[in-house]
Design a protein around this motif. Structure first.
Motif, mmCIF file in Angstrom:
data_model
loop_
_atom_site.group_PDB
_atom_site.id
_atom_site.type_symbol
_atom_site.label_atom_id
_atom_site.label_comp_id
_atom_site.label_asym_id
_atom_site.label_seq_id
_atom_site.Cartn_x
_atom_site.Cartn_y
_atom_site.Cartn_z
ATOM 1 N N LYS A 56 0.509 -1.392 0.492
ATOM 2 C CA LYS A 56 -0.244 -0.352 0.085
ATOM 3 C C LYS A 56 0.757 1.157 0.073
ATOM 4 C CE LYS A 56 -4.014 -1.578 2.446
ATOM 5 N NZ LYS A 56 -4.762 -1.283 0.806
ATOM 6 N N PRO A 57 0.603 1.712 -0.875
ATOM 7 C CA PRO A 57 1.395 3.789 -0.829
ATOM 8 C C PRO A 57 0.744 4.110 0.346
ATOM 9 C CG PRO A 57 -0.363 3.950 -1.785
ATOM 10 C CD PRO A 57 -0.895 1.961 -1.255
ATOM 11 N N LEU A 58 1.970 5.348 0.570
ATOM 12 C CA LEU A 58 2.094 6.716 1.254
ATOM 13 C C LEU A 58 0.701 7.363 0.929
ATOM 14 C CD1 LEU A 58 5.519 6.698 3.285
ATOM 15 C CD2 LEU A 58 3.072 5.530 4.332
ATOM 16 N N LYS A 59 -0.048 8.186 1.399
ATOM 17 C CA LYS A 59 -0.758 9.436 0.248
ATOM 18 C C LYS A 59 -0.090 10.767 1.151
ATOM 19 C CE LYS A 59 -3.875 7.545 -2.163
ATOM 20 N NZ LYS A 59 -4.071 7.999 -2.816
ATOM 21 N N ILE A 60 -0.007 11.508 -0.097
ATOM 22 C CA ILE A 60 0.793 12.346 0.466
ATOM 23 C C ILE A 60 -0.006 14.226 -0.502
ATOM 24 C CG2 ILE A 60 2.898 14.434 1.070
ATOM 25 C CD1 ILE A 60 4.210 11.288 0.060
ATOM 26 N N GLY A 61 -1.463 13.882 0.371
ATOM 27 C CA GLY A 61 -2.000 15.095 -0.420
ATOM 28 C C GLY A 61 -3.274 14.032 -1.246
ATOM 29 N N ARG A 62 -2.508 14.242 -2.483
ATOM 30 C CA ARG A 62 -3.261 13.424 -3.813
ATOM 31 C C ARG A 62 -2.195 12.581 -4.208
ATOM 32 N NH1 ARG A 62 -5.530 17.624 -8.348
ATOM 33 N NH2 ARG A 62 -6.359 15.280 -8.959
ATOM 34 N N ILE A 63 -0.542 12.976 -4.032
ATOM 35 C CA ILE A 63 0.044 12.150 -4.700
ATOM 36 C C ILE A 63 0.049 10.605 -3.638
ATOM 37 C CG2 ILE A 63 2.748 11.406 -5.061
ATOM 38 C CD1 ILE A 63 2.620 15.218 -4.771
ATOM 39 N N ALA A 64 -0.055 9.685 -4.457
ATOM 40 C CA ALA A 64 0.535 8.479 -4.359
ATOM 41 C C ALA A 64 1.909 7.771 -4.002
ATOM 42 C CB ALA A 64 -0.363 7.034 -3.943
ATOM 43 N N ALA A 65 2.648 8.013 -2.904
ATOM 44 C CA ALA A 65 4.228 6.940 -2.607
ATOM 45 C C ALA A 65 4.020 5.876 -2.132
ATOM 46 C CB ALA A 65 4.957 8.395 -2.176
ATOM 47 N N TRP A 66 5.287 5.140 -2.470
ATOM 48 C CA TRP A 66 5.671 3.762 -2.287
ATOM 49 C C TRP A 66 7.191 3.954 -0.872
ATOM 50 C CZ3 TRP A 66 2.389 4.310 -5.740
ATOM 51 C CH2 TRP A 66 1.453 3.091 -6.176
ATOM 52 N N ARG A 67 6.931 3.237 -0.283
ATOM 53 C CA ARG A 67 8.283 3.220 0.268
ATOM 54 C C ARG A 67 9.645 2.151 -0.400
ATOM 55 N NH1 ARG A 67 5.103 1.825 4.963
ATOM 56 N NH2 ARG A 67 4.845 4.097 6.421
ATOM 57 N N ALA A 68 10.853 2.783 -1.109
ATOM 58 C CA ALA A 68 11.443 1.703 -1.234
ATOM 59 C C ALA A 68 11.863 0.511 -0.911
ATOM 60 C CB ALA A 68 12.831 1.870 -1.547
ATOM 61 N N GLU A 69 11.757 0.498 0.843
ATOM 62 C CA GLU A 69 11.919 -0.983 1.503
ATOM 63 C C GLU A 69 11.707 -1.824 0.581
ATOM 64 O OE1 GLU A 69 11.590 1.897 4.790
ATOM 65 O OE2 GLU A 69 12.186 1.702 2.820
ATOM 66 N N ASP A 70 9.601 -1.127 1.084
ATOM 67 C CA ASP A 70 8.755 -2.397 0.566
ATOM 68 C C ASP A 70 8.405 -2.762 -1.137
ATOM 69 O OD1 ASP A 70 7.279 -1.403 3.306
ATOM 70 O OD2 ASP A 70 5.997 -0.386 1.873
#
Length: 84
Positions: A56-70
């Motif tokens: 699952k990504p982290l949501k930063i405002g409208r942006i989705a980003a994934w942890r590199a380690e995941d």
């Protein structure tokens, strides 16, 4: 001879742990000349997220980003990955 601009594709290299990765780093982006680390469509990515087969990504405002380690953990064994 064609008039199209030739794009040199570069493989995406995952950043160090603790960094965040946007979808184009995972899937690739021909316009930006990036080859992704996973061969799937954007639709398939979100489908896999929803059923727990992709992190699952982290949501930063409208942006989705994934942890590199995941993403690294997923790439070790994509067939048997289960999201935490």
């Amino acid at each position: 001879m064609t008039n199209e601009k030739e794009i040199k594709l570069q493989p995406f290299i995952l950043p160090p742990d603790g960094s965040l990765v946007r979808a184009y780093g995972i899937l690739g982006d021909r316009k930006k000349g990036i080859i992704g680390c996973c061969e799937m469509s954007r639709t398939m990515l979100w489908s896999q997220v929803n059923i727990g087969r992709f992190p699952k990504p982290l949501k930063i405002g409208r942006i989705a980003a994934w942890r590199a380690e995941d993403i690294r953990e997923y790439l070790k064994d994509p067939e048997n990955y289960q999201a935490r």
